[in-house]
Scaffold this motif. Structure first.
Motif, PDB file in Angstrom:
ATOM      1  N   ILE A  10       0.820  -1.210   0.000  1.00  0.00           N
ATOM      2  CA  ILE A  10       0.000   0.000   0.000  1.00  0.00           C
ATOM      3  C   ILE A  10       0.851   1.257   0.000  1.00  0.00           C
ATOM      4  CG2 ILE A  10      -1.605   1.298   1.456  1.00  0.00           C
ATOM      5  CD1 ILE A  10      -2.385  -1.842   2.256  1.00  0.00           C
ATOM      6  N   VAL A  11       1.877   1.242   0.862  1.00  0.00           N
ATOM      7  CA  VAL A  11       2.662   2.453   1.035  1.00  0.00           C
ATOM      8  C   VAL A  11       3.654   2.660  -0.104  1.00  0.00           C
ATOM      9  CG1 VAL A  11       4.278   3.630   2.578  1.00  0.00           C
ATOM     10  CG2 VAL A  11       2.353   2.369   3.533  1.00  0.00           C
ATOM     11  N   GLN A  12       4.241   1.538  -0.575  1.00  0.00           N
ATOM     12  CA  GLN A  12       5.320   1.682  -1.550  1.00  0.00           C
ATOM     13  C   GLN A  12       4.929   1.233  -2.964  1.00  0.00           C
ATOM     14  OE1 GLN A  12       9.051   1.922  -0.604  1.00  0.00           O
ATOM     15  NE2 GLN A  12       8.657   2.483   1.511  1.00  0.00           N
ATOM     16  N   VAL A  13       4.538  -0.042  -3.085  1.00  0.00           N
ATOM     17  CA  VAL A  13       4.330  -0.596  -4.423  1.00  0.00           C
ATOM     18  C   VAL A  13       3.198   0.133  -5.157  1.00  0.00           C
ATOM     19  CG1 VAL A  13       3.798  -2.677  -5.751  1.00  0.00           C
ATOM     20  CG2 VAL A  13       5.226  -2.835  -3.704  1.00  0.00           C
ATOM     21  N   GLY A  14       2.087   0.376  -4.440  1.00  0.00           N
ATOM     22  CA  GLY A  14       0.950   1.045  -5.077  1.00  0.00           C
ATOM     23  C   GLY A  14       1.351   2.379  -5.695  1.00  0.00           C
ATOM     24  N   PRO A  15       1.826   3.330  -4.868  1.00  0.00           N
ATOM     25  CA  PRO A  15       2.203   4.634  -5.433  1.00  0.00           C
ATOM     26  C   PRO A  15       3.259   4.530  -6.538  1.00  0.00           C
ATOM     27  CG  PRO A  15       2.074   4.764  -3.045  1.00  0.00           C
ATOM     28  CD  PRO A  15       1.897   3.316  -3.397  1.00  0.00           C
ATOM     29  N   ILE A  16       4.190   3.573  -6.385  1.00  0.00           N
ATOM     30  CA  ILE A  16       5.231   3.421  -7.414  1.00  0.00           C
ATOM     31  C   ILE A  16       4.621   2.945  -8.735  1.00  0.00           C
ATOM     32  CG2 ILE A  16       7.163   1.901  -8.079  1.00  0.00           C
ATOM     33  CD1 ILE A  16       8.282   2.395  -5.211  1.00  0.00           C
ATOM     34  N   LEU A  17       3.720   1.977  -8.645  1.00  0.00           N
ATOM     35  CA  LEU A  17       3.091   1.483  -9.888  1.00  0.00           C
ATOM     36  C   LEU A  17       2.205   2.553 -10.520  1.00  0.00           C
ATOM     37  CD1 LEU A  17       2.189  -2.253  -9.150  1.00  0.00           C
ATOM     38  CD2 LEU A  17       4.125  -1.319 -10.432  1.00  0.00           C
ATOM     39  N   MET A  18       1.541   3.344  -9.681  1.00  0.00           N
ATOM     40  CA  MET A  18       0.697   4.402 -10.250  1.00  0.00           C
ATOM     41  C   MET A  18       1.544   5.405 -11.023  1.00  0.00           C
ATOM     42  SD  MET A  18      -1.888   5.113  -7.105  1.00  0.00           S
ATOM     43  CE  MET A  18      -2.338   3.710  -6.114  1.00  0.00           C
ATOM     44  N   LYS A  19       2.776   5.598 -10.542  1.00  0.00           N
ATOM     45  CA  LYS A  19       3.638   6.589 -11.195  1.00  0.00           C
ATOM     46  C   LYS A  19       4.435   5.979 -12.358  1.00  0.00           C
ATOM     47  CE  LYS A  19       6.700  10.404 -10.061  1.00  0.00           C
ATOM     48  NZ  LYS A  19       7.353  11.173  -8.995  1.00  0.00           N
ATOM     49  N   TYR A  20       4.966   4.771 -12.155  1.00  0.00           N
ATOM     50  CA  TYR A  20       5.907   4.207 -13.140  1.00  0.00           C
ATOM     51  C   TYR A  20       5.429   2.928 -13.807  1.00  0.00           C
ATOM     52  CZ  TYR A  20       9.312   7.398 -11.061  1.00  0.00           C
ATOM     53  OH  TYR A  20       9.973   8.502 -10.620  1.00  0.00           O
ATOM     54  N   GLY A  21       4.361   2.311 -13.263  1.00  0.00           N
ATOM     55  CA  GLY A  21       3.938   1.011 -13.781  1.00  0.00           C
ATOM     56  C   GLY A  21       3.236   1.116 -15.126  1.00  0.00           C
ATOM     57  N   THR A  22       3.252  -0.006 -15.868  1.00  0.00           N
ATOM     58  CA  THR A  22       2.487  -0.055 -17.118  1.00  0.00           C
ATOM     59  C   THR A  22       1.014  -0.249 -16.759  1.00  0.00           C
ATOM     60  OG1 THR A  22       2.642  -2.457 -17.251  1.00  0.00           O
ATOM     61  CG2 THR A  22       4.427  -1.201 -18.282  1.00  0.00           C
ATOM     62  N   PRO A  23       0.086   0.068 -17.693  1.00  0.00           N
ATOM     63  CA  PRO A  23      -1.336  -0.185 -17.415  1.00  0.00           C
ATOM     64  C   PRO A  23      -1.572  -1.637 -17.024  1.00  0.00           C
ATOM     65  CG  PRO A  23      -1.105   1.167 -19.383  1.00  0.00           C
ATOM     66  CD  PRO A  23       0.287   0.758 -18.991  1.00  0.00           C
ATOM     67  N   GLY A  24      -0.870  -2.537 -17.688  1.00  0.00           N
ATOM     68  CA  GLY A  24      -1.025  -3.952 -17.371  1.00  0.00           C
ATOM     69  C   GLY A  24      -0.614  -4.262 -15.937  1.00  0.00           C
ATOM     70  N   GLN A  25       0.525  -3.711 -15.507  1.00  0.00           N
ATOM     71  CA  GLN A  25       0.994  -3.928 -14.132  1.00  0.00           C
ATOM     72  C   GLN A  25      -0.009  -3.362 -13.132  1.00  0.00           C
ATOM     73  OE1 GLN A  25       4.805  -2.001 -14.458  1.00  0.00           O
ATOM     74  NE2 GLN A  25       5.899  -3.901 -14.942  1.00  0.00           N
ATOM     75  N   GLN A  26      -0.498  -2.155 -13.451  1.00  0.00           N
ATOM     76  CA  GLN A  26      -1.452  -1.520 -12.542  1.00  0.00           C
ATOM     77  C   GLN A  26      -2.714  -2.364 -12.400  1.00  0.00           C
ATOM     78  OE1 GLN A  26      -2.129   2.438 -13.990  1.00  0.00           O
ATOM     79  NE2 GLN A  26      -0.048   3.128 -13.528  1.00  0.00           N
ATOM     80  N   GLN A  27      -3.238  -2.808 -13.547  1.00  0.00           N
ATOM     81  CA  GLN A  27      -4.500  -3.559 -13.510  1.00  0.00           C
ATOM     82  C   GLN A  27      -4.339  -4.907 -12.798  1.00  0.00           C
ATOM     83  OE1 GLN A  27      -5.543  -3.536 -17.674  1.00  0.00           O
ATOM     84  NE2 GLN A  27      -5.768  -1.305 -17.558  1.00  0.00           N
ATOM     85  N   PHE A  28      -3.166  -5.507 -12.971  1.00  0.00           N
ATOM     86  CA  PHE A  28      -2.969  -6.813 -12.347  1.00  0.00           C
ATOM     87  C   PHE A  28      -2.727  -6.695 -10.836  1.00  0.00           C
ATOM     88  CE2 PHE A  28      -0.218 -10.380 -11.029  1.00  0.00           C
ATOM     89  CZ  PHE A  28      -1.087 -11.438 -11.303  1.00  0.00           C
ATOM     90  N   TYR A  29      -1.814  -5.789 -10.459  1.00  0.00           N
ATOM     91  CA  TYR A  29      -1.346  -5.789  -9.062  1.00  0.00           C
ATOM     92  C   TYR A  29      -2.201  -4.957  -8.090  1.00  0.00           C
ATOM     93  CZ  TYR A  29       2.925  -8.113 -10.650  1.00  0.00           C
ATOM     94  OH  TYR A  29       3.814  -9.011 -11.163  1.00  0.00           O
ATOM     95  N   LEU A  30      -2.626  -3.793  -8.535  1.00  0.00           N
ATOM     96  CA  LEU A  30      -3.249  -2.884  -7.559  1.00  0.00           C
ATOM     97  C   LEU A  30      -4.473  -3.488  -6.856  1.00  0.00           C
ATOM     98  CD1 LEU A  30      -2.828   0.600  -9.326  1.00  0.00           C
ATOM     99  CD2 LEU A  30      -1.376  -0.480  -7.583  1.00  0.00           C
TER     100      LEU A  30
END
Lengths: 382, 384
Positions: free
Chosen positions: B93-113
């Protein structure tokens, strides 16, 4: 250029103008040479400079407009106190325009109050507050000077100590126990029965000891009746604690800047000494102390300007004096160490800052005393 | 469940809502546990938060977070500390989420978040190595391209709750050219991948909060690269300025202060001027930290970026906290050397747990010494 939000309100505009006038004053009106020249002289400051401070409006910052002052707050006074102290200005600004003025402002003899405040603001007359009798006491009610009826007047007997700004004072606001309770009297300097002794302070200024032997005070010189004298003293003292903190802020700020500058230029072992981690970390710890001091001071100034009273006011004042005294002494002591042998010489300015810190720390209670006071106030608060 | 717009509430109303929420839902036996709680203990709370839409206060509402503004975020954290609510395993929540929102691909965001929100994925941080602690950029765990994958080899350490994690976000070396910071990549790794061994490390308090993680020819899809090849350092550094201020909150040491006060009252120590001075000095250290903290909070609330000077808060908060727990064990006399709760002059106090709990704060997230280096260089502008 983006709009500066700090200049948007009138209050902050005053603050900016005062900051400018302080910067200007420090640059032109006073310098360290003058500070050195005035050390260990009488009265230890210059009336023309005092006049200049009056013209800037500094003497009336806290004085209500109805009494000729600017009617501003601690926010503005703190700027001037910090700025002048950072230049080691020897004029008794906080002693007269905060401590003595604070007691006079809260008094109930309207005629005398108006007269004293107007002449203070104009720079014509300098008052000093004589309330303390023993070392280590911050309690204004501990007072043994006696005020007894004498014919149509009052007679004062007793002694006062540690009077800031006594040298050159034109008169004293003296606290005494009258049959009605704690009362404040106005005693012009040189009144019959008044003896003033001046003792040297570490920073080259002086503190006064007053002896009152059958001093006759006319009823018109009863400044604050028992109804308001205690609050007048306590309000004045609490405000002065905060302003002494602001002065200490100016002193520690300059001392730390000097030290950090020195660390960038002094080369040993082929490198600037500021590159050595032992010294760099030391400087960082001092910087943290400076920032803590400034944060507490900001909180206090805001609280005082919002009209805080009673125990909360005194607790906050003690927090400021405790932190700033501790930090100011530590930073100026370490400034000597950071500078090495040159810091221990009289010709180098670091020592002047340490000495001003010593006098400011000791004035109206040092850090240990104010921690105790803070703890005691917390208990009575519960 | 879509949470309401909490930012529309007044500060006092929001605070009241938070208090009510904790009182209603937080398991009482997990208040003030003074260690990093394990997932098994916290899972139910994680799911409660998730169900009510409270699990990701820092995420925007469109991603399923609470979308709290900074002012509300600070209130939430203050109340969290005040009520003694333990952290859930929150790296996702604190790290991976904000990082993916900023740098992740749409695919990464949709899969992980979404899987972070539901608690299906629990993340652990693979940054430190045995030979890359304060000097993190010298890390040596390697990721070598091989077809569609990277082959990862190396060892990570101090990975908090790795044994509870389903995934690990990793900094790995992908280049040995140029500056060492410029050869690091950020990878998302499934902890169940063949070749990963996780071994818990017992800390001095006796708890297994962190682990070492071994990577032996672990295949990680190249699709799991975040922020581009050799851009990992930038990704890892791009923490919101908010995260940097939170660690300096004066709230965390309050628990130890309260225990100390309670013990000292029981022992009549407020009659002892020596103790009163020590105690008050610490009390003011925290009060004055509060003033400094509030100053930075105002900066963040105005939407301004915090500079490097915020390191001050961490140094002072963590060191003051340690001084406080030092006095706590001193005040406990013989019990200061005895683990667990003991009855002292009529109050039951465990003094060693707070003492141990306060130790790592000057080490993790950049040690106090590293923070001082940062302040010396960027704030005082001292030469290096």
């Amino acid at each position: 250029m983006p709009a500066d939000p700090a200049t948007s309100s009138t209050g902050n505009e005053h603050a900016r103008m005062l900051r400018d006038s302080v910067a200007d004053f420090v640059k032109r009106g006073t310098d360290i040479k003058r500070v050195r020249r005035l050390r260990e002289t009488q009265p230890g400051f210059e009336r023309p400079v005092w006049q200049q401070m009056a013209q800037f409006g500094w003497l009336g910052i806290l004085v209500p407009e109805a009494y000729g002052g600017l009617g501003l707050g601690c926010t503005e006074m703190a700027i001037v106190a910090a700025g002048t102290a950072s230049a080691l200005t020897p004029e008794p600004l906080t002693a007269a325009a905060v401590l003595a003025a604070g007691a006079i402002m809260r008094s109930d003899n309207e005629t005398l109050k108006r007269e004293l405040l107007e002449s203070l603001v104009a720079g014509a007359s300098i008052p000093a507050l004589a309330w303390q009798e023993n070392a280590g006491v911050i309690d204004a009610t501990q007072c043994t000077v006696r005020a007894e009826p004498f014919e149509a007047a009052i007679k004062l007997n007793g002694g006062k100590k540690f009077i800031a700004g006594a040298a050159g004072a034109d008169g004293f606001v003296v606290s005494a126990q009258s049959p009605e309770g704690l009362t404040l009297y106005w005693v012009p300097a040189g009144s019959s029965g008044v003896t003033l002794d001046l003792q040297p302070l570490a920073d080259g200024r002086t503190t006064g000891t007053l002896q009152l032997n059958d001093v006759v005070v006319p009823p018109s010189h009863v400044l604050a009746s028992a109804a308001c004298a205690r609050e007048a003293l306590e309000g004045a003292i609490d405000t002065t604690l905060v302003m002494a903190g602001a002065e200490m802020g100016g002193v520690m700020g300059r001392a730390l800047d000097m030290s950090v500058d020195y660390m960038k230029t002094r080369v040993q072992f082929g490198k600037p000494i500021g590159s050595f981690q032992a010294l760099a970390h030391r400087a960082v710890d001092l910087h943290i102390q400076r920032e803590l001091s400034s944060a507490v001071l900001d909180d206090a100034v805001a609280l005082f300007d919002a009209g805080v009273t009673g125990t909360r006011r005194s607790s906050m004042a003690s927090r400021v004096k405790a932190r700033c005294s501790e930090a100011g002494l530590r930073i100026t002591r370490e400034a000597i160490q950071i500078h090495g042998a040159i810091g221990f010489t009289d010709e180098y300015d670091a020592g002047l800052y340490l000495k001003r810190a010593l006098t400011l720390s000791a004035w109206l209670g040092n850090a240990a005393q104010h921690r105790r006071r803070y703890a005691e106030l917390a208990v009575t608060h519960e | 469940m879509t949470p309401p717009d909490f930012n529309a509430l007044g500060d006092d109303d929001f605070r009241a809502r938070v208090r009510e929420f904790f009182a209603q839902h937080y398991p009482p036996h997990l208040r003030f546990v003074l260690r990093r709680a394990r997932l098994a203990e916290m899972k139910a709370w994680y799911l409660t938060l998730s169900r009510h839409g409270w699990i990701a206060p820092n995420w925007p509402r469109e991603y399923g977070g609470m979308g709290l503004d900074t002012g509300k975020m600070i209130i939430l954290l203050e109340e969290t500390e005040r009520y003694g609510v333990s952290r859930v395993p929150d790296h996702g929540i604190v790290q991976v989420g904000p990082i993916l929102m900023k740098y992740g691909t749409p695919g990464q965001q949709q899969f992980y978040l979404p899987k972070i929100l539901t608690g299906e994925h629990i993340w652990g941080q693979g940054y430190s190595e045995p030979n890359a602690g304060s000097d993190l950029a010298s890390l040596a765990t390697s990721a070598v391209p091989d077809g569609d994958d990277f082959i990862v080899n190396g060892q990570k350490i101090w990975t908090t709750l790795a044994h509870d994690s389903t995934h690990i976000y990793l900094l790995a070396r992908t280049s040995r050219e140029g500056k060492k910071q410029e050869g690091i990549s950020f990878l998302l790794v499934d902890a169940a991948s063949p070749g990963i061994t996780i071994r818990p490390i017992r800390n001095i308090a006796g708890h297994e909060e962190f682990c070492e993680v071994f990577f032996d020819n672990v295949r990680v899809p190249q699709a799991n690269l975040v922020g581009g090849l050799n851009k990992g350092w930038t990704v890892a550094k791009a923490l919101l300025s908010f995260e940097r201020i939170n660690i300096g909150s004066p709230r965390r040491p309050q628990y130890a202060l309260k225990r100390l006060e309670q013990l000292a009252h029981a022992k009549g120590l407020f009659e002892d001027p020596g103790f009163v001075d020590k105690f008050t000095a610490l009390e003011l250290d925290l009060a004055d930290l509060g003033s400094l903290y509030a100053r930075y909070v105002e900066v963040v609330k105005r939407g301004e970026e915090l500079g490097q000077e915020v390191s001050m808060l961490k140094i002072w908060a963590m060191e003051a906290w340690q001084r406080l727990t030092d006095l706590l064990i001193e005040t406990a006399h013989e019990y200061g050397g005895m683990p667990g709760e003991h009855s002292m002059d009529g109050v039951d106090v465990d003094v060693l747990s707070p003492f141990y709990y306060a130790r790592p704060g000057t080490i993790y997230g950049g040690s106090s010494e590293i923070q001082r280096n940062i302040l010396a260089k960027y704030v005082l502008k001292l030469p290096s």
